[in-house]
Design an enzyme around this catalytic site. Sequence first.
Site, PDB file in Angstrom:
ATOM      1  N   GLY A 220       0.200   4.765   3.845  1.00 25.17           N
ATOM      2  CA  GLY A 220      -0.184   5.726   4.868  1.00 25.17           C
ATOM      3  C   GLY A 220       0.938   6.061   5.827  1.00 25.17           C
ATOM      4  N   CYS A 221       2.094   5.471   5.613  1.00 23.81           N
ATOM      5  CA  CYS A 221       3.250   5.761   6.451  1.00 23.81           C
ATOM      6  C   CYS A 221       4.205   6.669   5.685  1.00 23.81           C
ATOM      7  CB  CYS A 221       3.979   4.467   6.824  1.00 23.81           C
ATOM      8  SG  CYS A 221       2.973   3.332   7.793  1.00 23.81           S
TER       9      CYS A 221
END
Length: 135
Positions: free
Chosen positions: A49-50
């Site tokens: 998610g980064c």
Amino acid sequence: MATPAFEEIVEDFEFLDDWEDRYRHVIDLGKAMDPLEDAFKVPATKVDGCASQVWLVPNTEDGVFRFRGDSDAMIVRGLIAVLGALYNEVPVAEVAAVDAPAELGRLGLNDHLSAQRSNGLRAMVERIQQTAAKA
């Protein structure tokens, strides 16, 4: 609820008027962290998610939560340092009670990070909360 280390960052941010200076301070916090050894940069420690690569390695000895982390992006390394100040040395049972959005909001980060960085920061907080909940 914030740790003394996080309160120190809040005070530093209050002293710094300009957002460029605040970004520089966050980057400096990241530069001051010890790098994470390559042996810990594995899929199990990688945070999904980064936008950039992020690894968090938790440790819950003696009922106290701690983590080390690293990123390939300087600003994200700094955000990891900020999260370390917020969560390190907190009793594991109290990690879930830390209101990260509110505490980080005190720094004004919500209004000054890109959408991708905000999503990544949320993903890191979720990983920390999940890890502490399992401990």
